[in-house]
Design a protein around this motif. Structure first.
Motif, PDB file in Angstrom:
ATOM      1  N   TRP A 184       0.821  -1.216   0.000  1.00  0.00           N
ATOM      2  CA  TRP A 184       0.000   0.000   0.000  1.00  0.00           C
ATOM      3  C   TRP A 184       0.849   1.258   0.000  1.00  0.00           C
ATOM      4  CZ3 TRP A 184      -4.582   1.510  -1.502  1.00  0.00           C
ATOM      5  CH2 TRP A 184      -5.526   0.521  -1.766  1.00  0.00           C
ATOM      6  N   ASP A 185       2.066   1.189   0.547  1.00  0.00           N
ATOM      7  CA  ASP A 185       2.995   2.326   0.386  1.00  0.00           C
ATOM      8  C   ASP A 185       3.330   2.483  -1.088  1.00  0.00           C
ATOM      9  OD1 ASP A 185       3.995   0.887   3.232  1.00  0.00           O
ATOM     10  OD2 ASP A 185       3.795   3.075   3.314  1.00  0.00           O
ATOM     11  N   ASP A 186       3.590   1.348  -1.746  1.00  0.00           N
ATOM     12  CA  ASP A 186       3.968   1.374  -3.163  1.00  0.00           C
ATOM     13  C   ASP A 186       2.798   1.825  -4.039  1.00  0.00           C
ATOM     14  OD1 ASP A 186       6.326   0.274  -2.193  1.00  0.00           O
ATOM     15  OD2 ASP A 186       5.743  -1.788  -2.671  1.00  0.00           O
ATOM     16  N   PHE A 187       1.605   1.279  -3.741  1.00  0.00           N
ATOM     17  CA  PHE A 187       0.421   1.602  -4.552  1.00  0.00           C
ATOM     18  C   PHE A 187       0.084   3.078  -4.402  1.00  0.00           C
ATOM     19  CE2 PHE A 187      -3.003  -0.036  -7.041  1.00  0.00           C
ATOM     20  CZ  PHE A 187      -4.188   0.588  -6.658  1.00  0.00           C
ATOM     21  N   SER A 188       0.133   3.573  -3.164  1.00  0.00           N
ATOM     22  CA  SER A 188      -0.186   4.993  -2.918  1.00  0.00           C
ATOM     23  C   SER A 188       0.812   5.910  -3.619  1.00  0.00           C
ATOM     24  CB  SER A 188      -0.152   5.288  -1.414  1.00  0.00           C
ATOM     25  OG  SER A 188      -1.080   4.498  -0.729  1.00  0.00           O
ATOM     26  N   ALA A 189       2.046   5.434  -3.764  1.00  0.00           N
ATOM     27  CA  ALA A 189       3.090   6.264  -4.397  1.00  0.00           C
ATOM     28  C   ALA A 189       3.002   6.207  -5.920  1.00  0.00           C
ATOM     29  CB  ALA A 189       4.474   5.793  -3.944  1.00  0.00           C
ATOM     30  N   THR A 190       2.120   5.346  -6.440  1.00  0.00           N
ATOM     31  CA  THR A 190       1.972   5.218  -7.892  1.00  0.00           C
ATOM     32  C   THR A 190       0.930   6.215  -8.394  1.00  0.00           C
ATOM     33  OG1 THR A 190       2.419   2.839  -7.648  1.00  0.00           O
ATOM     34  CG2 THR A 190       1.504   3.598  -9.774  1.00  0.00           C
ATOM     35  N   PRO A 191       1.318   7.137  -9.244  1.00  0.00           N
ATOM     36  CA  PRO A 191       0.379   8.177  -9.698  1.00  0.00           C
ATOM     37  C   PRO A 191      -0.921   7.588 -10.230  1.00  0.00           C
ATOM     38  CG  PRO A 191       2.603   8.673 -10.448  1.00  0.00           C
ATOM     39  CD  PRO A 191       2.659   7.292  -9.846  1.00  0.00           C
ATOM     40  N   GLY A 192      -2.026   8.196  -9.823  1.00  0.00           N
ATOM     41  CA  GLY A 192      -3.326   7.823 -10.357  1.00  0.00           C
ATOM     42  C   GLY A 192      -4.031   6.700  -9.623  1.00  0.00           C
ATOM     43  N   LYS A 193      -3.379   6.083  -8.672  1.00  0.00           N
ATOM     44  CA  LYS A 193      -3.984   4.933  -7.981  1.00  0.00           C
ATOM     45  C   LYS A 193      -4.882   5.332  -6.812  1.00  0.00           C
ATOM     46  CE  LYS A 193      -2.013   1.898 -10.640  1.00  0.00           C
ATOM     47  NZ  LYS A 193      -2.840   1.196 -11.673  1.00  0.00           N
ATOM     48  N   VAL A 194      -4.491   6.379  -6.088  1.00  0.00           N
ATOM     49  CA  VAL A 194      -5.242   6.778  -4.898  1.00  0.00           C
ATOM     50  C   VAL A 194      -5.727   8.217  -5.077  1.00  0.00           C
ATOM     51  CG1 VAL A 194      -5.125   7.191  -2.390  1.00  0.00           C
ATOM     52  CG2 VAL A 194      -3.936   5.223  -3.404  1.00  0.00           C
ATOM     53  N   PHE A 195      -6.907   8.490  -4.620  1.00  0.00           N
ATOM     54  CA  PHE A 195      -7.527   9.807  -4.707  1.00  0.00           C
ATOM     55  C   PHE A 195      -6.545  10.905  -4.309  1.00  0.00           C
ATOM     56  CE2 PHE A 195     -10.903  12.838  -4.636  1.00  0.00           C
ATOM     57  CZ  PHE A 195     -10.728  13.649  -3.515  1.00  0.00           C
ATOM     58  N   GLN A 196      -6.333  11.849  -5.224  1.00  0.00           N
ATOM     59  CA  GLN A 196      -5.444  13.000  -4.984  1.00  0.00           C
ATOM     60  C   GLN A 196      -4.044  12.579  -4.546  1.00  0.00           C
ATOM     61  OE1 GLN A 196      -7.532  15.709  -2.333  1.00  0.00           O
ATOM     62  NE2 GLN A 196      -8.735  16.583  -4.008  1.00  0.00           N
ATOM     63  N   GLY A 197      -3.635  11.363  -4.883  1.00  0.00           N
ATOM     64  CA  GLY A 197      -2.283  10.899  -4.543  1.00  0.00           C
ATOM     65  C   GLY A 197      -2.045  10.777  -3.058  1.00  0.00           C
ATOM     66  N   GLU A 198      -3.134  10.600  -2.300  1.00  0.00           N
ATOM     67  CA  GLU A 198      -2.993  10.516  -0.835  1.00  0.00           C
ATOM     68  C   GLU A 198      -2.391   9.174  -0.419  1.00  0.00           C
ATOM     69  OE1 GLU A 198      -6.497  13.714   0.321  1.00  0.00           O
ATOM     70  OE2 GLU A 198      -7.031  11.590   0.200  1.00  0.00           O
ATOM     71  N   SER A 202      -8.472  -8.619  -1.005  1.00  0.00           N
ATOM     72  CA  SER A 202      -7.051  -8.778  -1.328  1.00  0.00           C
ATOM     73  C   SER A 202      -6.884  -9.450  -2.685  1.00  0.00           C
ATOM     74  CB  SER A 202      -6.352  -9.630  -0.262  1.00  0.00           C
ATOM     75  OG  SER A 202      -6.420  -9.022   1.010  1.00  0.00           O
ATOM     76  N   ALA A 203      -7.685 -10.512  -2.918  1.00  0.00           N
ATOM     77  CA  ALA A 203      -7.534 -11.304  -4.142  1.00  0.00           C
ATOM     78  C   ALA A 203      -8.114 -10.598  -5.365  1.00  0.00           C
ATOM     79  CB  ALA A 203      -8.192 -12.674  -3.952  1.00  0.00           C
ATOM     80  N   TYR A 204      -9.407 -10.201  -5.271  1.00  0.00           N
ATOM     81  CA  TYR A 204     -10.069  -9.687  -6.472  1.00  0.00           C
ATOM     82  C   TYR A 204      -9.744  -8.229  -6.748  1.00  0.00           C
ATOM     83  CZ  TYR A 204     -13.610  -9.020 -10.048  1.00  0.00           C
ATOM     84  OH  TYR A 204     -14.244  -8.744 -11.240  1.00  0.00           O
ATOM     85  N   LEU A 205      -9.809  -7.400  -5.712  1.00  0.00           N
ATOM     86  CA  LEU A 205      -9.514  -5.976  -5.943  1.00  0.00           C
ATOM     87  C   LEU A 205      -8.027  -5.752  -6.162  1.00  0.00           C
ATOM     88  CD1 LEU A 205     -11.855  -4.264  -3.306  1.00  0.00           C
ATOM     89  CD2 LEU A 205     -12.385  -5.058  -5.641  1.00  0.00           C
ATOM     90  N   GLY A 206      -7.191  -6.583  -5.497  1.00  0.00           N
ATOM     91  CA  GLY A 206      -5.738  -6.397  -5.591  1.00  0.00           C
ATOM     92  C   GLY A 206      -5.095  -7.071  -6.779  1.00  0.00           C
ATOM     93  N   TYR A 207      -5.572  -8.280  -7.115  1.00  0.00           N
ATOM     94  CA  TYR A 207      -4.932  -9.048  -8.196  1.00  0.00           C
ATOM     95  C   TYR A 207      -5.843  -9.256  -9.401  1.00  0.00           C
ATOM     96  CZ  TYR A 207      -1.204 -10.152  -4.899  1.00  0.00           C
ATOM     97  OH  TYR A 207      -0.157 -10.041  -4.014  1.00  0.00           O
ATOM     98  N   GLY A 208      -7.187  -9.117  -9.201  1.00  0.00           N
ATOM     99  CA  GLY A 208      -8.112  -9.375 -10.311  1.00  0.00           C
ATOM    100  C   GLY A 208      -8.363  -8.151 -11.156  1.00  0.00           C
ATOM    101  N   ILE A 209      -8.809  -7.066 -10.507  1.00  0.00           N
ATOM    102  CA  ILE A 209      -9.122  -5.844 -11.267  1.00  0.00           C
ATOM    103  C   ILE A 209      -8.170  -4.693 -10.939  1.00  0.00           C
ATOM    104  CG2 ILE A 209     -11.531  -6.469 -11.646  1.00  0.00           C
ATOM    105  CD1 ILE A 209     -12.322  -4.634  -9.341  1.00  0.00           C
ATOM    106  N   GLY A 210      -7.337  -4.871  -9.946  1.00  0.00           N
ATOM    107  CA  GLY A 210      -6.234  -3.936  -9.723  1.00  0.00           C
ATOM    108  C   GLY A 210      -6.583  -2.575  -9.183  1.00  0.00           C
ATOM    109  N   ILE A 211      -7.757  -2.416  -8.584  1.00  0.00           N
ATOM    110  CA  ILE A 211      -8.103  -1.099  -8.009  1.00  0.00           C
ATOM    111  C   ILE A 211      -7.581  -0.960  -6.589  1.00  0.00           C
ATOM    112  CG2 ILE A 211     -10.119  -0.784  -9.490  1.00  0.00           C
ATOM    113  CD1 ILE A 211     -11.881  -1.511  -7.060  1.00  0.00           C
ATOM    114  N   HIS A 212      -7.043  -2.052  -6.065  1.00  0.00           N
ATOM    115  CA  HIS A 212      -6.364  -2.026  -4.768  1.00  0.00           C
ATOM    116  C   HIS A 212      -4.935  -2.527  -4.981  1.00  0.00           C
ATOM    117  CE1 HIS A 212      -9.722  -1.946  -1.452  1.00  0.00           C
ATOM    118  NE2 HIS A 212      -9.826  -0.941  -2.277  1.00  0.00           N
ATOM    119  N   ALA A 213      -4.102  -2.341  -3.964  1.00  0.00           N
ATOM    120  CA  ALA A 213      -2.725  -2.847  -4.062  1.00  0.00           C
ATOM    121  C   ALA A 213      -2.738  -4.358  -4.166  1.00  0.00           C
ATOM    122  CB  ALA A 213      -1.938  -2.400  -2.825  1.00  0.00           C
ATOM    123  N   PRO A 214      -1.874  -4.955  -4.955  1.00  0.00           N
ATOM    124  CA  PRO A 214      -0.732  -4.364  -5.670  1.00  0.00           C
ATOM    125  C   PRO A 214      -1.073  -3.859  -7.070  1.00  0.00           C
ATOM    126  CG  PRO A 214      -0.601  -6.734  -5.868  1.00  0.00           C
ATOM    127  CD  PRO A 214      -1.813  -6.466  -5.033  1.00  0.00           C
TER     128      PRO A 214
END
Ligand SMILES: N#[N+]C[C@@H]1[C@@H](O)[C@H](O)[C@@H](O)[C@@H]2O[C@H]12
Length: 466
Positions: free
Chosen positions: A50-64, A185-197
């Protein structure tokens, strides 16, 4: 702190509601490490996905990100006092794996264990029972660099981590939750990618889901081995009751698909020892890499099922398109209904009906609602308190459903409101507020909301009735 109970506006019906719950029912609040702690680079903490995902532009609202969050890492005494003033009987929090094992495995960061030592001791000193979630999504980055949950080895690394924590806290912590919402963790993170990773691969979601459940099964005996004999170990799943919008055959078909995808994907292996028949075919995917003995490990007996529920699923079949389990047509927003800031319909009977379904269809000995709550537009004018009547009504109506579920036989033992305080709402950043306590992020001031006073008043009335 003002006498928090005198600030609550309970009705006579609320007092009756409090008395409807059996003696020993547990009332708590829940949070998660990455969402509230901050201290992201302190005292040896390693990086998480989540540190990595948050640091990736466009992944988290307003880059928070969670670098500071609600600064809980530096406010243990203040926040445990806040919990005590609310009258909480229990507090559900999660352990940041990267604080304990910065590389995911191997060298132990004792400063990280020391932090949770202090938290647990502070809670116990105030008579608040700790409920510890071992994994609430903050996988150490080095493990993701090896593939993360799609790799079987991560399940074993997780079980090793769980044992390290149980060895340190097991003399005082007797309530353990292995995973929080492996479906997310599985679907949002690895299936559709809207969550980390942020992986977008539906087959990877199945593989990750399998290894998350394998990690759960591997960890249970290792937690038990280092905890007091009266300890209990469970898992928390995000579940929703599925309703048919009509009686047409295609709608009934889609209800079954939605239930398989949203609920049975994890319920059946963990509580029945097998995947739902035809599930992978319905998804048009291959089975995950199941090895001999995996399902026996995954279905190792647990003491309770934790249920996270926020809304219901309403399904309307579509003959033109034969959907896959993860593409079922959900009914569009209903004009007469109320929705939260997350776009979720407020439907209190959904929680009651879910608990009754679980009681009927799965041999669960104990249930806890480990998360339930709502995000609404909360505003603070810099003094006074935060008015959130819609959240008060959300809690009142959902808690009323719990009383009905118990009366109809659900083995429900406790309820944790999500959340104790406003926090980092994953990809939504800080734009969504779920807390019964408002966080003024620029000053980190904690302001109890109307819902916090109401909840405290309900708990006081419950305690007075028993
Ligand atoms: N979204 N939303 C609110 C809440 C989220 O903040 C929690 O971390 C999750 O366990 C679960 O998704 C529920």
């Amino acid at each position: 702190m003002q006498d928090i109970h005198n600030m609550s506006q309970l009705t006579s019906a609320d007092l009756e509601l409090a008395r409807a719950f059996p003696e020993g029912f547990l009332w708590g609040a829940a949070t998660a490490s990455y969402q509230i702690e901050g201290g992201a680079f302190e005292d040896g903490r390693g990086s998480s996905i989540w540190d990595d995902f948050s640091a990736t532009p466009g992944k988290v609202f307003q880059g928070e990100n969670g670098n500071v969050a609600a600064d809980h890492y530096h406010r243990l005494a203040e926040d445990t006092e806040l919990m005590s003033s609310l009258g909480l009987g229990a507090y559900r929090f999660s352990i940041a794996w990267p604080r304990i094992l910065p590389e995911g495995r191997g060298a132990i960061n004792n400063a990280g264990l020391d932090f949770y030592d202090r938290l647990v001791d502070g809670l116990l000193a105030k008579g608040i029972t700790p409920y510890v979630t071992l994994y609430h999504w903050d996988l150490p980055s080095p493990l993701q660099q090896e593939g993360g949950w799609v790799k079987r080895e991560t399940a074993f690394a997780y079980a090793d981590f769980a044992e390290v924590v149980a060895k340190r806290l097991g003399d005082r912590v007797t309530n353990w939750i292995t995973l929080n919402e492996p479906w997310c963790s599985a679907y949002l993170g690895y299936g559709i990618g809207i969550h980390a990773p942020g992986v977008q691969d539906r087959q990877a979601a199945l593989d990750a889901g399998h290894h998350l459940m394998l990690g759960h099964g591997l960890a249970v005996p290792r937690i038990r081995a280092h905890s007091a004999p009266n300890s209990q170990v469970g898992i928390t799943l995000n579940l929703a009751h599925v309703y048919a919008n009509d009686e047409r055959p295609e709608t009934q078909r889609d209800v079954a698909l939605a239930d398989a995808f949203s609920n049975r994907w994890f319920l059946d292996p963990i509580l029945r020892g097998h995947y739902t028949e035809g599930f992978f075919e319905q998804l048009g995917l291959n089975a995950p890499p199941v090895q001999d003995g995996d399902l026996a490990t995954i279905s190792t007996p647990i003491d309770f099922l934790g249920v996270n529920n926020y809304t219901r699923l309403l399904v309307k079949g579509n003959t033109e398109r034969i959907p896959l389990a993860d593409q079922v047509s959900l009914v569009a927003p209903i004009p007469s209904a109320c929705y939260t800031e997350m776009g979720w319909e407020v439907y209190p009977n959904g929680l009651r009906d879910l608990l009754l379904r679980l009681t009927k269809d799965y041999a669960v000995s104990k249930l806890y609602v480990t998360e339930n709550g709502a995000a609404f537009k909360d505003a603070w004018n810099g003094n006074g308190h935060v008015s959130d009547p819609r959240r008060v009504d959300y809690l009142r109506t959902h808690i009323a459903g719990l009383a009905e579920a118990i009366q109809q036989g659900a083995p429900l033992r406790g309820y944790f409101v999500w959340s104790l305080m406003d926090n980092f709402e994953w990809a939504e950043g800080y734009s969504k507020r779920f807390g019964i306590v408002y966080i003024d992020y620029p000053t980190q001031k904690r302001v109890v909301k109307e819902s916090g006073y109401w909840y405290a008043g309900l708990l006081k009335a419950f305690n007075q009735a028993h």
